[in-house]
Design a protein around this motif. Structure first.
Motif, mmCIF file in Angstrom:
data_model
loop_
_atom_site.group_PDB
_atom_site.id
_atom_site.type_symbol
_atom_site.label_atom_id
_atom_site.label_comp_id
_atom_site.label_asym_id
_atom_site.label_seq_id
_atom_site.Cartn_x
_atom_site.Cartn_y
_atom_site.Cartn_z
ATOM 1 N N ASN A 140 -13.836 -14.699 2.257
ATOM 2 C CA ASN A 140 -13.202 -14.628 0.868
ATOM 3 C C ASN A 140 -13.297 -13.469 0.435
ATOM 4 O OD1 ASN A 140 -13.041 -18.048 1.560
ATOM 5 N ND2 ASN A 140 -14.201 -18.492 0.613
ATOM 6 N N LEU A 141 -12.316 -12.829 -0.597
ATOM 7 C CA LEU A 141 -12.284 -11.891 -1.671
ATOM 8 C C LEU A 141 -12.361 -12.237 -2.313
ATOM 9 C CD1 LEU A 141 -12.044 -8.525 -1.664
ATOM 10 C CD2 LEU A 141 -9.899 -8.656 -1.398
ATOM 11 N N CYS A 142 -13.121 -11.697 -3.778
ATOM 12 C CA CYS A 142 -13.228 -11.525 -5.323
ATOM 13 C C CYS A 142 -12.700 -10.720 -5.662
ATOM 14 C CB CYS A 142 -13.796 -13.100 -5.702
ATOM 15 S SG CYS A 142 -14.529 -14.314 -5.244
ATOM 16 N N VAL A 143 -11.928 -10.042 -6.474
ATOM 17 C CA VAL A 143 -11.622 -8.631 -6.965
ATOM 18 C C VAL A 143 -11.421 -8.931 -8.401
ATOM 19 C CG1 VAL A 143 -9.956 -6.877 -6.894
ATOM 20 C CG2 VAL A 143 -10.030 -8.299 -4.949
ATOM 21 N N CYS A 144 -12.585 -8.411 -9.364
ATOM 22 C CA CYS A 144 -12.697 -8.534 -10.803
ATOM 23 C C CYS A 144 -12.686 -7.681 -11.474
ATOM 24 C CB CYS A 144 -13.895 -10.075 -10.700
ATOM 25 S SG CYS A 144 -15.038 -9.497 -9.608
ATOM 26 N N GLY A 145 -12.116 -7.846 -12.598
ATOM 27 C CA GLY A 145 -12.507 -6.928 -12.922
ATOM 28 C C GLY A 145 -11.363 -7.005 -14.704
ATOM 29 N N PRO A 146 -11.331 -5.710 -15.623
ATOM 30 C CA PRO A 146 -10.349 -5.723 -17.069
ATOM 31 C C PRO A 146 -8.955 -5.665 -16.100
ATOM 32 C CG PRO A 146 -12.133 -4.080 -16.668
ATOM 33 C CD PRO A 146 -12.033 -4.174 -15.186
ATOM 34 N N SER A 147 -7.872 -5.723 -17.199
ATOM 35 C CA SER A 147 -6.446 -6.010 -17.312
ATOM 36 C C SER A 147 -6.446 -4.697 -16.739
ATOM 37 C CB SER A 147 -5.973 -6.676 -18.188
ATOM 38 O OG SER A 147 -4.461 -6.671 -17.689
ATOM 39 N N GLY A 148 -5.531 -4.374 -15.956
ATOM 40 C CA GLY A 148 -4.767 -3.074 -15.672
ATOM 41 C C GLY A 148 -4.935 -2.154 -14.330
ATOM 42 N N THR A 149 -5.965 -2.877 -14.447
ATOM 43 C CA THR A 149 -6.926 -1.539 -12.865
ATOM 44 C C THR A 149 -7.642 -2.022 -11.600
ATOM 45 O OG1 THR A 149 -8.942 -4.107 -13.205
ATOM 46 C CG2 THR A 149 -8.775 -1.467 -14.727
ATOM 47 N N GLY A 150 -5.466 -2.890 -11.329
ATOM 48 C CA GLY A 150 -5.294 -3.098 -10.116
ATOM 49 C C GLY A 150 -5.506 -3.750 -8.928
ATOM 50 N N LYS A 151 -5.928 -4.974 -9.613
ATOM 51 C CA LYS A 151 -6.457 -6.364 -8.961
ATOM 52 C C LYS A 151 -4.878 -6.930 -8.257
ATOM 53 C CE LYS A 151 -8.472 -7.994 -12.458
ATOM 54 N NZ LYS A 151 -7.340 -7.375 -13.626
ATOM 55 N N PHE A 163 1.181 -1.475 -0.169
ATOM 56 C CA PHE A 163 -0.029 -0.214 -0.037
ATOM 57 C C PHE A 163 0.609 1.075 0.359
ATOM 58 C CE2 PHE A 163 -3.245 -2.634 1.737
ATOM 59 C CZ PHE A 163 -4.301 -3.018 0.654
ATOM 60 N N GLY A 164 2.352 1.111 -0.112
ATOM 61 C CA GLY A 164 3.167 2.324 0.098
ATOM 62 C C GLY A 164 3.358 2.223 -0.996
ATOM 63 N N ASP A 165 3.042 1.947 -2.478
ATOM 64 C CA ASP A 165 3.090 2.366 -3.728
ATOM 65 C C ASP A 165 1.636 1.876 -4.192
ATOM 66 O OD1 ASP A 165 2.890 -0.368 -3.780
ATOM 67 O OD2 ASP A 165 4.316 -0.180 -4.844
ATOM 68 N N TRP A 166 0.003 2.124 -3.749
ATOM 69 C CA TRP A 166 -0.771 2.042 -4.233
ATOM 70 C C TRP A 166 -1.313 3.664 -3.947
ATOM 71 C CZ3 TRP A 166 -3.984 -0.841 -6.493
ATOM 72 C CH2 TRP A 166 -5.936 -1.030 -6.490
ATOM 73 N N ASP A 167 -1.912 3.555 -4.796
ATOM 74 C CA ASP A 167 -2.568 4.866 -5.328
ATOM 75 C C ASP A 167 -4.105 4.999 -4.921
ATOM 76 O OD1 ASP A 167 -4.296 7.962 -5.174
ATOM 77 O OD2 ASP A 167 -3.285 8.267 -7.734
ATOM 78 N N GLU A 168 -5.075 4.797 -3.835
ATOM 79 C CA GLU A 168 -6.585 5.115 -3.498
ATOM 80 C C GLU A 168 -6.966 5.527 -3.977
ATOM 81 O OE1 GLU A 168 -6.165 7.108 0.950
ATOM 82 O OE2 GLU A 168 -6.038 4.791 0.772
ATOM 83 N N THR A 169 -6.841 6.789 -4.373
ATOM 84 C CA THR A 169 -7.417 8.180 -5.121
ATOM 85 C C THR A 169 -7.612 7.338 -7.082
ATOM 86 O OG1 THR A 169 -6.080 9.196 -5.618
ATOM 87 C CG2 THR A 169 -7.097 9.627 -3.340
#
Length: 263
Positions: free
Chosen positions: A113-124, A84-90
């Motif tokens: 559980n956690l499922c993070v789904c979405g297009p490629s390159g969106t930070g999953k 999270f040090g190099d994660w841009d939460e905004t």
């Protein structure tokens, strides 16, 4: 009546050298490193003996905590060291409220559980790895896999019929992360390994999955029967987070931020 303290004979030579030898015998490496600098300081400042003991024990505890953290991080097998040090939460399409809630890791302690789904390159992958890193820093154990790693595990342990034992060892981790599902069709062995993992961890350990597909579409990349059984268990106690937007990587590439300028 309190038992008397054991009588310790006085030093016959250099007390500091003997103390250092004792730390070797008792396997106290962090105290050993601190002794040489600490003892002269304690003498010069006339520390209370109890303070000397407290500082030395604190050094040993901090050193062991640091060593344990490094061991847990190495065993996790994280692919890229994303935190999270190099994660841009905004910049993420995941709401701040959801990000903050997941960062508490309460869902891990509840074995959800956690499922993070979405297009490629969106930070999953970044987000799930950062959660794994945070879990390690919180004292938890984590195991990270690409889904085809599970296929290799199935093939390796099918030979001697030890797959069940391998899964039992795997789910000793507090959090298991399976990354990048949905980019390619899943091999039969990987689909079996994924099902076995989800089944073994069900209501016993927390799983985090990142995927280009929503879990309801897993039957597009693996046998329908396995996909149905897997998703049924995976989603029963799951938080589903859907990422949106353009690829961060593509955006950086087209704006020239993906590389350093040539000179």
């Amino acid at each position: 009546m309190a038992a008397p303290l054991r009588t310790i004979t006085g030093s016959s030579g250099d007390p500091l050298a003997e103390a250092i030898e004792l730390t070797k015998r008792l396997k106290l490496p962090h105290i050993r490193r601190a002794l040489t600098d600490l003892i002269p300081t304690a003498k010069a400042q006339r520390w209370d003996p109890a303070e000397v003991v407290r500082v030395l024990l604190a050094e040993e505890a901090a050193g062991r905590d640091g060593a344990n953290l490094r061991t847990r991080r190495k065993r996790a097998g994280f692919p890229a060291g994303k935190t999270f040090g190099d994660w841009d939460e905004t910049a993420s399409s995941i709401s701040r409220q959801v990000q903050d809630s997941l960062k508490t890791l309460e869902w891990v302690t509840r074995k959800e559980n956690l499922c993070v789904c979405g297009p490629s390159g969106t930070g999953k992958s970044h987000f799930t790895e950062a959660l794994g890193q945070a879990a390690v820093e919180a004292g938890m154990t984590v195991a990270w896999f690409a889904i085809e790693d599970l296929g290799a595990l199935v093939r390796r342990h099918r030979v001697d019929d030890s797959l069940a034992r391998a899964m039992t060892r795997l789910i000793r981790s507090d959090l298991i992360i399976v990354d990048d599902i949905g980019l390619l069709p899943v091999s039969t062995d990987a689909a079996e390994g994924f099902f076995r993992l989800v089944d073994a961890a069900y209501e016993r350990r927390a799983l985090a999955v990142s995927s280009n597909l929503h879990p309801s579409g897993f039957d597009e990349i693996m046998p329908k029967t396995l996909a149905t059984a897997t998703v049924d268990r995976l989603l029963h106690h799951a938080h589903v987070v859907v990422t949106q937007g353009d690829s961060f990587r593509l955006t950086e590439a087209t704006s020239g931020k993906g590389v350093r300028p040539l000179h």
